[in-house]
Design a protein around this motif. Structure first.
Motif, PDB file in Angstrom:
ATOM      1  N   GLN A 125      12.921  -3.757 -11.852  1.00 26.50           N
ATOM      2  CA  GLN A 125      11.712  -3.258 -11.214  1.00 26.50           C
ATOM      3  C   GLN A 125      11.371  -1.868 -11.741  1.00 26.50           C
ATOM      4  O   GLN A 125      12.240  -1.147 -12.225  1.00 26.50           O
ATOM      5  N   THR A 126      10.114  -1.502 -11.586  1.00 27.81           N
ATOM      6  CA  THR A 126       9.701  -0.139 -11.930  1.00 27.81           C
ATOM      7  C   THR A 126      10.066   0.790 -10.769  1.00 27.81           C
ATOM      8  O   THR A 126      10.443   0.331  -9.682  1.00 27.81           O
ATOM      9  N   GLU A 127       9.893   2.088 -10.982  1.00 27.21           N
ATOM     10  CA  GLU A 127      10.166   3.069  -9.940  1.00 27.21           C
ATOM     11  C   GLU A 127       9.349   2.755  -8.680  1.00 27.21           C
ATOM     12  O   GLU A 127       9.870   2.761  -7.564  1.00 27.21           O
ATOM     13  N   LEU A 128       8.052   2.499  -8.877  1.00 33.84           N
ATOM     14  CA  LEU A 128       7.176   2.231  -7.730  1.00 33.84           C
ATOM     15  C   LEU A 128       7.538   0.913  -7.060  1.00 33.84           C
ATOM     16  O   LEU A 128       7.526   0.808  -5.826  1.00 33.84           O
ATOM     17  N   GLU A 129       7.886  -0.092  -7.869  1.00 27.71           N
ATOM     18  CA  GLU A 129       8.274  -1.375  -7.293  1.00 27.71           C
ATOM     19  C   GLU A 129       9.589  -1.261  -6.522  1.00 27.71           C
ATOM     20  O   GLU A 129       9.783  -1.911  -5.490  1.00 27.71           O
ATOM     21  N   ALA A 130      10.483  -0.421  -7.042  1.00 29.76           N
ATOM     22  CA  ALA A 130      11.803  -0.284  -6.420  1.00 29.76           C
ATOM     23  C   ALA A 130      11.780   0.591  -5.168  1.00 29.76           C
ATOM     24  O   ALA A 130      12.629   0.459  -4.290  1.00 29.76           O
ATOM     25  N   ALA A 131      10.816   1.505  -5.091  1.00 28.14           N
ATOM     26  CA  ALA A 131      10.773   2.431  -3.954  1.00 28.14           C
ATOM     27  C   ALA A 131      10.576   1.654  -2.648  1.00 28.14           C
ATOM     28  O   ALA A 131       9.851   0.665  -2.603  1.00 28.14           O
ATOM     29  N   ASP A 132      11.254   2.124  -1.614  1.00 30.91           N
ATOM     30  CA  ASP A 132      11.094   1.534  -0.285  1.00 30.91           C
ATOM     31  C   ASP A 132       9.873   2.208   0.359  1.00 30.91           C
ATOM     32  O   ASP A 132       9.998   3.255   1.000  1.00 30.91           O
ATOM     33  N   SER A 133       8.714   1.610   0.152  1.00 29.30           N
ATOM     34  CA  SER A 133       7.463   2.264   0.544  1.00 29.30           C
ATOM     35  C   SER A 133       6.593   1.305   1.347  1.00 29.30           C
ATOM     36  O   SER A 133       5.567   0.830   0.886  1.00 29.30           O
ATOM     37  N   PRO A 134       7.015   1.056   2.600  1.00 30.55           N
ATOM     38  CA  PRO A 134       6.305   0.067   3.421  1.00 30.55           C
ATOM     39  C   PRO A 134       4.858   0.447   3.709  1.00 30.55           C
ATOM     40  O   PRO A 134       3.996  -0.436   3.829  1.00 30.55           O
ATOM     41  N   ASN A 135       4.577   1.742   3.797  1.00 30.49           N
ATOM     42  CA  ASN A 135       3.199   2.141   4.107  1.00 30.49           C
ATOM     43  C   ASN A 135       2.267   1.909   2.929  1.00 30.49           C
ATOM     44  O   ASN A 135       1.136   1.458   3.102  1.00 30.49           O
ATOM     45  N   LEU A 136       2.766   2.235   1.723  1.00 26.54           N
ATOM     46  CA  LEU A 136       1.959   1.973   0.532  1.00 26.54           C
ATOM     47  C   LEU A 136       1.768   0.470   0.343  1.00 26.54           C
ATOM     48  O   LEU A 136       0.697   0.006  -0.042  1.00 26.54           O
ATOM     49  N   ASP A 137       2.827  -0.301   0.601  1.00 24.74           N
ATOM     50  CA  ASP A 137       2.719  -1.750   0.438  1.00 24.74           C
ATOM     51  C   ASP A 137       1.698  -2.332   1.412  1.00 24.74           C
ATOM     52  O   ASP A 137       0.855  -3.150   1.040  1.00 24.74           O
ATOM     53  N   SER A 138       1.769  -1.871   2.654  1.00 24.32           N
ATOM     54  CA  SER A 138       0.841  -2.397   3.652  1.00 24.32           C
ATOM     55  C   SER A 138      -0.590  -1.968   3.326  1.00 24.32           C
ATOM     56  O   SER A 138      -1.549  -2.708   3.516  1.00 24.32           O
ATOM     57  N   LEU A 139      -0.736  -0.768   2.779  1.00 25.48           N
ATOM     58  CA  LEU A 139      -2.059  -0.303   2.349  1.00 25.48           C
ATOM     59  C   LEU A 139      -2.571  -1.149   1.181  1.00 25.48           C
ATOM     60  O   LEU A 139      -3.754  -1.518   1.127  1.00 25.48           O
ATOM     61  N   ALA A 140      -1.660  -1.457   0.238  1.00 27.14           N
ATOM     62  CA  ALA A 140      -2.051  -2.269  -0.927  1.00 27.14           C
ATOM     63  C   ALA A 140      -2.606  -3.616  -0.497  1.00 27.14           C
ATOM     64  O   ALA A 140      -3.535  -4.149  -1.106  1.00 27.14           O
ATOM     65  N   ALA A 141      -2.043  -4.137   0.580  1.00 23.92           N
ATOM     66  CA  ALA A 141      -2.493  -5.449   1.069  1.00 23.92           C
ATOM     67  C   ALA A 141      -3.891  -5.391   1.675  1.00 23.92           C
ATOM     68  O   ALA A 141      -4.472  -6.422   2.031  1.00 23.92           O
ATOM     69  N   ARG A 142      -4.456  -4.192   1.790  1.00 23.50           N
ATOM     70  CA  ARG A 142      -5.828  -4.030   2.296  1.00 23.50           C
ATOM     71  C   ARG A 142      -6.711  -3.319   1.260  1.00 23.50           C
ATOM     72  O   ARG A 142      -7.760  -2.780   1.600  1.00 23.50           O
ATOM     73  N   SER A 143      -6.255  -3.321  -0.010  1.00 24.89           N
ATOM     74  CA  SER A 143      -6.913  -2.485  -1.027  1.00 24.89           C
ATOM     75  C   SER A 143      -7.203  -3.244  -2.309  1.00 24.89           C
ATOM     76  O   SER A 143      -6.618  -4.286  -2.575  1.00 24.89           O
ATOM     77  N   ASP A 144      -8.105  -2.675  -3.112  1.00 23.08           N
ATOM     78  CA  ASP A 144      -8.276  -3.111  -4.493  1.00 23.08           C
ATOM     79  C   ASP A 144      -7.127  -2.548  -5.323  1.00 23.08           C
ATOM     80  O   ASP A 144      -6.737  -1.400  -5.138  1.00 23.08           O
TER      81      ASP A 144
END
Lengths: 397, 397
Positions: A30-49
């Motif tokens: 995984q990349t750094e961003l993929e590996a990071a434990d970032s639930p808020n960014l992930d949940s935001l991504a699911a509502r974003s372009d």
């Protein structure tokens, strides 16, 4: 953009994690961003372009200057910012539009007039600051005011202020030891360049006299001449009242090139977000710059880079509570820990607004590659933000 | 690119499977590449960047000339290469920058002066070569040297060498039988075009005299006038020392336009890869051209095209053993068996290096469509290869 932009109450946030783009350490990883434990960014991504942003051109790794100019919507190939300008902005110097700036290295000249050390034995910062002060007080050139400012260790910046200056000048640094310093020569046949070259050479001559007893720092090499690029401001282009929150002088300087007001930032990442909250009602555009992602990438520290992303992730709920109408989260370029340097790779880009078309459940390079924005040019980001904030009139009837 | 390129020890391979892109024969089916049993390419794809390359413009099917110019990083719309130039290069003629080249067809003129066969009954190559020799020895035009070279069967190429030539000329071929040959006319109002048209018409007149007893090949039709495009070489742009391995003269010629050294290729696909191995230490860039994918596509032979891909697949482990630092595998355009011709479709593109962001487990059109490079312009490929081979300096400070 100038013709379509309208003033509204909506608010835009451009959150830049410097060097955000990364790579897996191993092909199946995984990349750094993929590996990071970032639930808020992930949940935001699911509502974003989502998309992958290309800073400059295929295969080209940008410096911070072109990387940010592109994010701010300026063509980084057309608007070239000389290294001297970035240094001047970086030390917080209030560079004017007619000022000519150049980077300086303290260096060592041997008895035969050859450079024996291009970095003057890497003199400590205290010594560098002292020598800069000597130059700043004693250099005296006809018809221009000269400023010398210290950067770090053996590095400094010189600024000439006056009329009719021009930055079409070649470096005095011969790039190798054992050679004499080069006289600064114009690279275009223009009287302003001739005059500027003469000033630069007179500067070196006076500096040599001032520094003659300061071995190993007994001369200066000049390079990266540049002038303030006269960019149209965010207010002119977008009718925005923009503010910048950045902890490093260079990014403050870049923000000022676009006409952003600099907000006094708090301590660390949390402090920067605190500054955003405090100033929320005073502007309609905020550029928030987070540096440690890039620094960790440059150090080749995958875990630390992921950790910085997690630290930013923790600020996302507070940011969303402010209710930005359009929020972009991206980087100015990739700095994969694997490469320990800036790279040419696509940069993850997320744009959240009520008008997004989500395609994935997480924020990461591969989710972005398959996103509804596909591969986009970084220069397009400001247009997308303006559109999502409903700040652009329809084009044509 | 010129400013950023640096000479390093790293090595680049650009493997072009001519006409690689394909289509499913039925909507729910697989493409040629997807259907091919190619475990080595699939495993490589799982460690590579993927994308779909667009040769020229949306919907536009390129010829081999523009297809390869784009792969070599030249804008195929700006750098137009006339068919005559491709033919001259194709037969190995050492075309100079002022030479004017045109394709020739031997054709049949009936008693009334009309074309009765545009291909002279497809005379065999031996006969064609003999007639070409007659023309080459006997044509004598004022102020220019004329070369005639044989291609194949009824096809040949004429080259005029002299000062003040210009290729803005219309064909003499009326494109239909039952019509008289057209006089060559200038398509621009330039004295050089007038003069070149007069030379071309004098050439046809002399050829008619020389060939008058050679029925059915008793005349020549001229078409596709062109001049050598003065392209900057790979050495100038990228600081590369490039070599080409191609079995067909036209691709050798295209490679020479970019300043590549032609390596003597071995027999068939395996022979081409053997040539690569033998010359590995002598160059830092290799263009390897595989023709039979395109030929199979043109024949509408889906299975054979897949088979050629499998033949290339078998060479991949040997290629990887050489340790290329950056390896691209793609085509110059699509030639779907379903269309039996070149097409406008995106061409599968794979780029392997230690700095790839893999997104799929196989190499195929749909895997590429979802790849981390998305849709890219073929012109961007050289930049990507240079970046991945770490041969580009950072842009800007």
């Amino acid at each position: 953009m100038r013709e379509l932009s309208v003033k509204t109450d909506s608010k835009i946030v451009l959150l830049v994690l410097d060097g955000l783009g990364g790579l897996p350490l191993h092909p199946s990883g995984q990349t750094e961003l993929e590996a990071a434990d970032s639930p808020n960014l992930d949940s935001l991504a699911a509502r974003s372009d989502l998309g992958l942003s290309r800073p400059v051109a295929a295969g080209v790794s940008p410096g911070s200057g072109p990387g940010h100019l592109a994010l701010f919507g300026y063509n980084p190939l057309r608007h070239v910012v000389g290294p001297g300008v970035l240094s001047a902005l970086g030390v917080g110097f209030d560079l004017g539009e007619n000022d000519l700036a150049a980077r300086l290295n303290f260096a060592t000249l041997d008895e035969s007039g050859k450079i024996s050390d291009r970095r003057a034995g890497r003199i400590p910062s205290e010594k560098g600051a002292e020598l800069v002060e000597m130059l700043n007080e004693n250099i005296d050139l006809d018809d221009v005011i000269t400023f010398v400012r210290h950067e770090k260790e053996y590095r400094a910046v010189a600024i000439f202020r006056g009329e009719g200056l021009y930055d079409a000048l070649a470096d005095s640094d011969p790039q190798r030891v054992g050679l004499g310093p080069l006289p600064v020569k114009p690279t275009e046949d223009a009287p302003e360049a001739q005059r500027s070259a003469a000033l630069a050479n007179a500067f070196v001559e006076q500096a040599n006299e001032i520094l003659k007893d300061q071995h190993p720092a007994n001369t200066v090499l000049m390079r990266g001449f540049g002038m303030h690029p006269a960019l149209p401001s965010f207010e002119e282009i977008y009718e925005l009242d923009p503010a910048a929150i950045a902890s490093y002088p260079m990014y403050k300087g870049l923000a000022r090139l676009a006409g952003m007001e600099l907000l006094k930032e708090g301590e660390g990442i949390a402090g920067e977000f605190e500054t955003l909250r405090k100033n929320w009602d005073r502007h309609d555009f905020f550029f928030l710059h987070v540096k440690p992602t890039d620094a960790a990438g440059e150090d080749g520290d995958f875990e630390r880079k992921a950790g910085v992303i997690e630290e930013v992730d923790a600020e996302i709920p507070g940011l969303l509570d402010l209710g930005p109408d359009a929020l972009a989260i991206t980087g100015d370029h990739a700095t994969p820990a694997k490469l320990k340097s800036h790279s040419w790779h696509g940069v993850p880009f997320l744009l959240n607004s009520p008008y997004a078309l989500p395609t994935a459940e997480s924020f990461g390079e591969r989710a972005c590659a398959g996103g509804s924005l596909g591969e986009l040019s970084a220069e397009e980001i400001m247009g997308l933000l303006m559109g999502h904030a409903l700040k652009l009139n329809r084009y044509g009837a």
